[in-house]
Design a protein around this motif. Structure first.
Motif, short mmCIF file in Angstrom:
data_model
loop_
_atom_site.label_atom_id
_atom_site.label_comp_id
_atom_site.label_asym_id
_atom_site.label_seq_id
_atom_site.Cartn_x
_atom_site.Cartn_y
_atom_site.Cartn_z
N PRO A 5 11.09 5.15 -1.08
CA PRO A 5 11.89 3.93 -0.88
C PRO A 5 11.27 2.97 0.14
CG PRO A 5 13.05 5.88 -0.05
CD PRO A 5 11.90 6.36 -0.84
N LEU A 6 10.61 3.50 1.18
CA LEU A 6 9.95 2.63 2.14
C LEU A 6 8.78 1.88 1.49
CD1 LEU A 6 10.03 4.84 5.35
CD2 LEU A 6 10.79 2.46 5.23
N GLY B 187 8.43 -6.82 0.18
CA GLY B 187 8.37 -7.75 1.29
C GLY B 187 9.54 -7.67 2.25
N ALA B 188 10.27 -6.56 2.24
CA ALA B 188 11.43 -6.42 3.12
C ALA B 188 11.00 -6.38 4.58
CB ALA B 188 12.20 -5.14 2.78
N LEU C 39 18.19 1.33 3.64
CA LEU C 39 18.06 2.79 3.74
C LEU C 39 19.35 3.45 4.22
CD1 LEU C 39 14.52 3.05 5.39
CD2 LEU C 39 15.09 3.61 3.01
N THR C 40 19.94 2.89 5.26
CA THR C 40 21.12 3.53 5.85
C THR C 40 22.35 3.40 4.95
OG1 THR C 40 21.61 1.55 7.19
CG2 THR C 40 20.29 3.28 8.21
N GLU D 100 6.67 0.73 11.55
CA GLU D 100 5.42 1.48 11.35
C GLU D 100 5.34 2.05 9.94
OE1 GLU D 100 5.60 4.35 14.47
OE2 GLU D 100 4.92 2.96 16.02
N ALA D 101 6.50 2.53 9.45
CA ALA D 101 6.53 3.10 8.10
C ALA D 101 6.27 2.03 7.04
CB ALA D 101 7.87 3.78 7.85
#
Length: 380
Positions: free
Chosen positions: A70-71, A78-79, A88-89, A370-371
């Protein structure tokens, strides 16, 4: 006082005594593996609470690759960091809410709840808190969600507005009895607004999360400065006393004519929830903030370590709250006589609580940033 059922587990005995057990943790791996569903049947878990620290630990876990895909998709789309965290949450909370939907339906909406918190950066901004609560509620799009709003001064009118809009709320970071009374007032005011707007009051639920162990940590630190037997005797007693007096206040405030009129119109009481129930002092029993805070109509949200300790060796003796009011008042009187300012203690804890959640939020943003930066590389 209820008598534990012979042969039943301690967690079942807690439920029989009127306590709902919620897990203070969530991750995509816990959802996908079936662990969360298993805890419903094996540990009597009937809800979940989350916070920025929990999501930071889940997404930043190097041994969990469930967020990688998903990341990568978010990065490719472009999120930015905030959008990625939001996606994600809310997905995790929605999926968890689906797992608990059966519990929600079976309990008439009382349990089966999954909480998600507004950004801690908004803790002192009423309007922004309301807007984010409404955005989270719409995105999760499940009736068994709870939107967490901190009980700061700016949070109080936000609680009223969000309840007034028909959204269920978990009020978090409550430390003092004075602030708790304001939280109850904010909830009742919200119900009055909801009623005036034509909302079905029976569908609006709320819990008031009263933090326990942190009170002992701060008070005991101050007691150590006195170096006296009287001070030593009061250690590890303030947290339980504070929570028990909160329950006394709960009973009083929901017996008022104002509250009873709303209840008669279909409203639910705002249940007390014991948070921060993991024992921080290794010298104390690891189930202290569970077994000593048993009262009807409460929620105890536990880290997994505390949940497993309770299941393994918790001794549930029935109601350990309503018969202890006199002792709780005495503890507060003795603290005052020594010179421990409980109002300063609780304000310090509220300030630190907000600061800690903001720090965790920044850690979460850093982890996700970072991810996102490396996701396109790792996905190829």
């Amino acid at each position: 006082m209820s008598t534990p059922t012979p042969g039943s587990t301690p967690t079942q005995q807690l439920v029989d005594a009127g306590v709902s057990i919620w897990l203070d943790d969530l991750s995509r791996a816990r959802i996908a593996s079936g662990n969360l569903a298993d805890l419903i049947s094996s540990r009597n878990v009937s809800g979940v609470t989350t916070n920025p620290s929990i999501f930071q630990a889940a997404i930043g876990n190097q041994n969990d690759d469930s967020y990688d895909a998903p990341l990568a998709a978010l990065a490719e789309g472009g999120a930015d960091v905030d959008a990625a965290i939001f996606e994600l949450t809310t997905t995790d909370v929605r999926d968890a809410a689906d797992i608990f939907r059966g519990v929600f339906d079976a309990t008439g909406g009382v349990d089966g709840r999954v909480s998600i918190e507004v950004s801690p950066d908004l803790a002192h901004d009423t309007d922004a808190t309301v807007a984010e609560a409404e955005k989270l509620w719409a995105k999760v799009d499940r009736p068994n969600a709870l939107i967490k709003i901190p009980a700061t001064k700016a949070g109080l009118p936000a609680i009223t507005a969000v309840i007034g809009a028909g959204i269920s709320v978990n009020v978090t970071l409550i430390f003092s009895l004075e602030r708790y009374a304001e939280v109850i007032d904010a909830y009742l005011a919200g119900l009055e607004q909801a009623k005036a707007a034509g909302h079905d009051l029976s569908g609006i639920h709320s819990v008031a999360s009263f933090f326990v162990s942190r009170v002992d940590t701060e008070v005991d630190k101050r007691l150590s400065a006195f170096e006296s037997e009287d001070a030593e005797a009061l250690k590890s007693r303030a947290g339980l006393a504070n929570a028990r007096l909160a329950y006394e206040l709960f009973e009083q405030q929901f017996a008022t004519a104002r509250a009873q009129e709303l209840i008669s119109a279909g409203a639910n009481v705002q249940r007390p929830l014991w948070a921060s129930t993991g024992v921080k002092d290794p010298a104390l029993p690891d189930t202290l903030y569970v077994t000593e805070l048993v009262a009807p109509g409460t929620v105890n949200t536990m880290p997994e370590k505390t949940l497993e300790a309770t299941f393994d060796h918790g001794v549930i003796t029935g109601d350990t709250v309503t018969g202890a009011y006199e002792d709780a008042h005495l503890v507060f009187s003795q603290l005052a006589e020594l010179g421990v300012d409980i109002n300063d203690v609780t304000q310090t804890l509220e300030d630190e609580g907000v600061a800690k959640f903001i720090a965790s939020w920044q850690d979460l943003k850093k982890t996700v940033a970072e991810a996102l930066a490396t996701a396109p590389e790792t996905s190829r």
